[in-house]
Design an enzyme around this catalytic site. Structure first.
Site, PDB file in Angstrom:
ATOM      1  N   ARG A 289     -63.316  22.065  81.974  1.00 25.22           N
ATOM      2  CA  ARG A 289     -63.473  22.358  80.552  1.00 25.22           C
ATOM      3  C   ARG A 289     -64.790  23.087  80.346  1.00 25.22           C
ATOM      4  O   ARG A 289     -65.859  22.572  80.694  1.00 25.22           O
ATOM      5  CB  ARG A 289     -63.449  21.095  79.687  1.00 25.22           C
ATOM      6  CG  ARG A 289     -63.590  21.448  78.200  1.00 25.22           C
ATOM      7  CD  ARG A 289     -63.379  20.287  77.261  1.00 25.22           C
ATOM      8  NE  ARG A 289     -63.391  20.768  75.877  1.00 25.22           N
ATOM      9  CZ  ARG A 289     -62.633  20.301  74.898  1.00 25.22           C
ATOM     10  NH1 ARG A 289     -61.792  19.315  75.140  1.00 25.22           N
ATOM     11  NH2 ARG A 289     -62.692  20.799  73.680  1.00 25.22           N
TER      12      ARG A 289
ATOM     13  N   ASP B   5     -62.572  26.497  76.359  1.00 23.09           N
ATOM     14  CA  ASP B   5     -63.227  26.224  75.076  1.00 23.09           C
ATOM     15  C   ASP B   5     -64.538  26.995  74.935  1.00 23.09           C
ATOM     16  O   ASP B   5     -65.207  27.277  75.929  1.00 23.09           O
ATOM     17  CB  ASP B   5     -63.484  24.715  74.948  1.00 23.09           C
ATOM     18  CG  ASP B   5     -63.742  24.297  73.510  1.00 23.09           C
ATOM     19  OD1 ASP B   5     -63.376  25.052  72.592  1.00 23.09           O
ATOM     20  OD2 ASP B   5     -64.320  23.212  73.309  1.00 23.09           O
TER      21      ASP B   5
ATOM     22  N   ASN C 255     -54.449  22.994  66.845  1.00 24.38           N
ATOM     23  CA  ASN C 255     -55.150  24.216  66.435  1.00 24.38           C
ATOM     24  C   ASN C 255     -54.540  24.888  65.201  1.00 24.38           C
ATOM     25  O   ASN C 255     -55.157  25.780  64.607  1.00 24.38           O
ATOM     26  CB  ASN C 255     -55.253  25.214  67.594  1.00 24.38           C
ATOM     27  CG  ASN C 255     -56.247  24.815  68.670  1.00 24.38           C
ATOM     28  OD1 ASN C 255     -56.072  25.104  69.854  1.00 24.38           O
ATOM     29  ND2 ASN C 255     -57.325  24.133  68.285  1.00 24.38           N
TER      30      ASN C 255
ATOM     31  N   GLU D 201     -59.539  15.189  88.774  1.00 27.48           N
ATOM     32  CA  GLU D 201     -60.993  15.224  88.757  1.00 27.48           C
ATOM     33  C   GLU D 201     -61.392  16.150  87.605  1.00 27.48           C
ATOM     34  O   GLU D 201     -60.794  17.216  87.427  1.00 27.48           O
ATOM     35  CB  GLU D 201     -61.529  15.801  90.075  1.00 27.48           C
ATOM     36  CG  GLU D 201     -61.237  14.939  91.284  1.00 27.48           C
ATOM     37  CD  GLU D 201     -61.954  13.583  91.244  1.00 27.48           C
ATOM     38  OE1 GLU D 201     -63.056  13.509  90.657  1.00 27.48           O
ATOM     39  OE2 GLU D 201     -61.388  12.610  91.783  1.00 27.48           O
TER      40      GLU D 201
ATOM     41  N   GLY E  26     -65.204  30.553  70.024  1.00 24.62           N
ATOM     42  CA  GLY E  26     -65.721  30.701  68.660  1.00 24.62           C
ATOM     43  C   GLY E  26     -67.235  30.736  68.659  1.00 24.62           C
ATOM     44  O   GLY E  26     -67.859  31.616  68.043  1.00 24.62           O
ATOM     45  N   ARG E  27     -67.847  29.785  69.372  1.00 26.79           N
ATOM     46  CA  ARG E  27     -69.315  29.725  69.419  1.00 26.79           C
ATOM     47  C   ARG E  27     -69.901  30.959  70.101  1.00 26.79           C
ATOM     48  O   ARG E  27     -70.946  31.465  69.703  1.00 26.79           O
ATOM     49  CB  ARG E  27     -69.759  28.435  70.132  1.00 26.79           C
ATOM     50  CG  ARG E  27     -69.740  27.225  69.209  1.00 26.79           C
ATOM     51  CD  ARG E  27     -69.790  25.944  69.982  1.00 26.79           C
ATOM     52  NE  ARG E  27     -68.500  25.652  70.613  1.00 26.79           N
ATOM     53  CZ  ARG E  27     -68.354  24.772  71.583  1.00 26.79           C
ATOM     54  NH1 ARG E  27     -69.396  24.124  72.055  1.00 26.79           N
ATOM     55  NH2 ARG E  27     -67.155  24.539  72.076  1.00 26.79           N
TER      56      ARG E  27
HETATM   57  C1  IPE Z   1     -59.118  22.525  72.982  1.00 29.06           C
HETATM   58  O1  IPE Z   1     -60.162  23.102  72.274  1.00 29.06           O
HETATM   59  C2  IPE Z   1     -57.899  23.376  72.864  1.00 29.06           C
HETATM   60  C3  IPE Z   1     -57.929  24.650  73.573  1.00 29.06           C
HETATM   61  C4  IPE Z   1     -58.876  25.044  74.387  1.00 29.06           C
HETATM   62  C5  IPE Z   1     -56.779  25.478  73.357  1.00 29.06           C
HETATM   63  P1  IPE Z   1     -60.510  22.667  70.783  1.00 29.06           P
HETATM   64  O2  IPE Z   1     -61.697  23.456  70.401  1.00 29.06           O
HETATM   65  O3  IPE Z   1     -59.312  22.788  69.928  1.00 29.06           O
HETATM   66  O4  IPE Z   1     -60.857  21.131  70.974  1.00 29.06           O
HETATM   67  P2  IPE Z   1     -61.662  20.135  70.037  1.00 29.06           P
HETATM   68  O5  IPE Z   1     -61.149  20.318  68.637  1.00 29.06           O
HETATM   69  O6  IPE Z   1     -63.112  20.519  70.134  1.00 29.06           O
HETATM   70  O7  IPE Z   1     -61.402  18.781  70.592  1.00 29.06           O
HETATM   71  C1  IPE Z   2     -61.095  27.734  72.447  1.00 26.96           C
HETATM   72  O1  IPE Z   2     -62.238  28.181  71.810  1.00 26.96           O
HETATM   73  C2  IPE Z   2     -59.880  28.533  72.077  1.00 26.96           C
HETATM   74  C3  IPE Z   2     -58.946  27.826  71.191  1.00 26.96           C
HETATM   75  C4  IPE Z   2     -59.009  26.579  70.885  1.00 26.96           C
HETATM   76  C5  IPE Z   2     -57.883  28.621  70.637  1.00 26.96           C
HETATM   77  P1  IPE Z   2     -62.660  27.651  70.370  1.00 26.96           P
HETATM   78  O2  IPE Z   2     -62.064  28.555  69.341  1.00 26.96           O
HETATM   79  O3  IPE Z   2     -62.305  26.228  70.200  1.00 26.96           O
HETATM   80  O4  IPE Z   2     -64.215  27.839  70.425  1.00 26.96           O
HETATM   81  P2  IPE Z   2     -65.307  26.888  69.817  1.00 26.96           P
HETATM   82  O5  IPE Z   2     -65.105  25.530  70.413  1.00 26.96           O
HETATM   83  O6  IPE Z   2     -65.097  26.885  68.334  1.00 26.96           O
HETATM   84  O7  IPE Z   2     -66.590  27.509  70.222  1.00 26.96           O
HETATM   85 MG    MG Z   3     -63.348  24.491  70.564  1.00 24.20          MG
END
Ligand code: IPE
Ligand code: IPE
Ligand code: MG
Length: 243
Positions: A191, A20, A68, A210, A23-24
Site C-alpha cells: 500500500r 493510494d 469510492n 505479508e 489525490g495528495r
Molecule cells: C483505497 O484507497 C482504495 C483504492 C486505492 C482504490 P482510499 O483512499 O479509498 O482508502 P481510504 O478511504 O483512505 O481508506
Molecule cells: C487512490 O488515490 C486512488 C483511488 C482511490 C481512486 P486517492 O485518490 O485515494 O489519493 P489520496 O489518498 O486522496 O491522496
Molecule cells: Mg486515498
C-alpha cells in the site's frame, strides 16, 4: 533488480497493490485530483509491465473501491473516463500487451458501473484470455465484503438448486466464487500513500499475506520501490500458524 539478485530470490507469486495517494500527489503540486489519477495510471502501466518482466504470476491493482462512489461526482466521472481511456488504449496497444503476455481480468461488481466500461473490460478479458504471462486483475468497483457477499449468494443459490450439499461447502468453495478464483492468494500486499489499512481490499484472500506499507505516493512509486518491497518480503519468515 539485477539478474543475480533476481535469481537468488523466491518471488511472491501474487502481489496486490493498493494504489493510494494520487489525490495528495496532485494537491501538493497545485493540480486537480484527477491529474493525480492520470499520473497514477501511468505508474500502473509501468509497474504491471515490470511485474510481467519479473515473471510474477498475478498482480491485483486496486483502482476504485465500492466506497469510492462517495467521492464528489466530478472526481468519480474523471476516474470512469480515465478507466475508459485506459481500456481503449489497451486495445490500441494490443500487440504490445500480447508480447508482454498480460492476461487482463476485471475484479469487481459490474452492477452500477457504466455499461460501456463493462463491455470494454469484457473485450479486454476475452482477447487476453489465452495469454500465459502475468494475470493483471484490475479491481474497479471492488470491495472485499461485497465480493464475499456475492459469493455467499451464489453458493446459497446452488445449495437451493441441489447443485451442492451444504456440508460440502468449504474454504475452497468460497475461494472459487471470488474474482481471483484459480489464482494463488496474494503473498504480498503493497500500500502506497502512508496509510496502514486494508480499506476492504482482498479481505478473504489476504488471510496470510505479508503487508508492505510505504509513504511513497502512488504516482511517485517506481520499479526500484517495488524491488525494495519484494526484497523486504523475501526476508520475512512466513509461518502460516506453524512453528
Ligand atoms: C483505497 O484507497 C482504495 C483504492 C486505492 C482504490 P482510499 O483512499 O479509498 O482508502 P481510504 O478511504 O483512505 O481508506
Ligand atoms: C487512490 O488515490 C486512488 C483511488 C482511490 C481512486 P486517492 O485518490 O485515494 O489519493 P489520496 O489518498 O486522496 O491522496
Ligand atoms: Mg486515498
Amino acid at each position: 533488480m539485477d539478474e543475480k539478485t533476481l535469481n537468488s530470490l523466491i518471488l511472491p507469486r501474487h502481489i496486490g497493490f493498493i494504489m493510494d495517494g494520487n489525490g495528495r500527489w496532485a494537491t501538493a503540486r497545485g493540480l486537480e485530483r484527477a491529474q493525480g489519477h492520470k499520473a497514477g495510471a501511468q505508474v500502473f502501466r509501468s509497474i504491471s509491465t515490470y511485474c510481467a518482466k519479473l515473471g510474477i504470476e498475478s498482480a491485483t491493482f486496486y483502482a476504485f473501491s465500492t466506497e469510492n462512489w462517495k467521492r464528489p461526482e466530478n472526481e468519480v466521472n474523471a476516474l470512469m473516463k480515465l478507466f475508459k481511456e485506459f481500456l481503449e488504449e489497451a486495445q490500441a496497444r494490443e500487440e504490445e500487451n500480447e508480447e508482454i503476455g498480460f492476461h487482463i481480468k476485471f475484479a469487481g461488481d459490474t452492477a452500477n458501473m457504466p455499461e460501456e466500461l463493462v463491455s470494454l473490460f469484457d473485450i479486454c478479458e476475452k482477447r487476453s484470455a489465452d495469454k500465459t504471462g502475468t494475470t493483471v486483475n484490475v479491481a474497479v468497483n471492488y470491495g472485499g465484503r461485497a465480493e464475499i457477499t456475492n459469493a455467499v449468494r451464489s453458493i446459497a443459490r446452488k445449495a437451493l438448486n441441489g447443485e451442492i450439499a451444504v456440508d460440502d461447502i468449504d474454504e475452497n468453495t468460497v475461494s472459487s466464487f471470488l474474482y481471483t478464483a484459480g489464482q494463488p492468494d496474494p503473498d504480498l500486499i503493497i500500500r502506497t500513500g502512508g496509510e496502514s489499512r486494508i480499506s476492504n481490499f482482498l479481505i478473504w484472500q489476504s488471510a496470510y499475506s505479508e503487508f508492505y506499507f510505504t509513504d511513497v505516493l502512488w504516482p511517485d512509486f517506481t520499479t526500484d520501490d517495488l524491488d525494495r518491497a519484494i526484497i523486504d518480503f523475501c526476508s520475512r519468515n512466513r509461518r502460516f500458524g506453524a512453528v
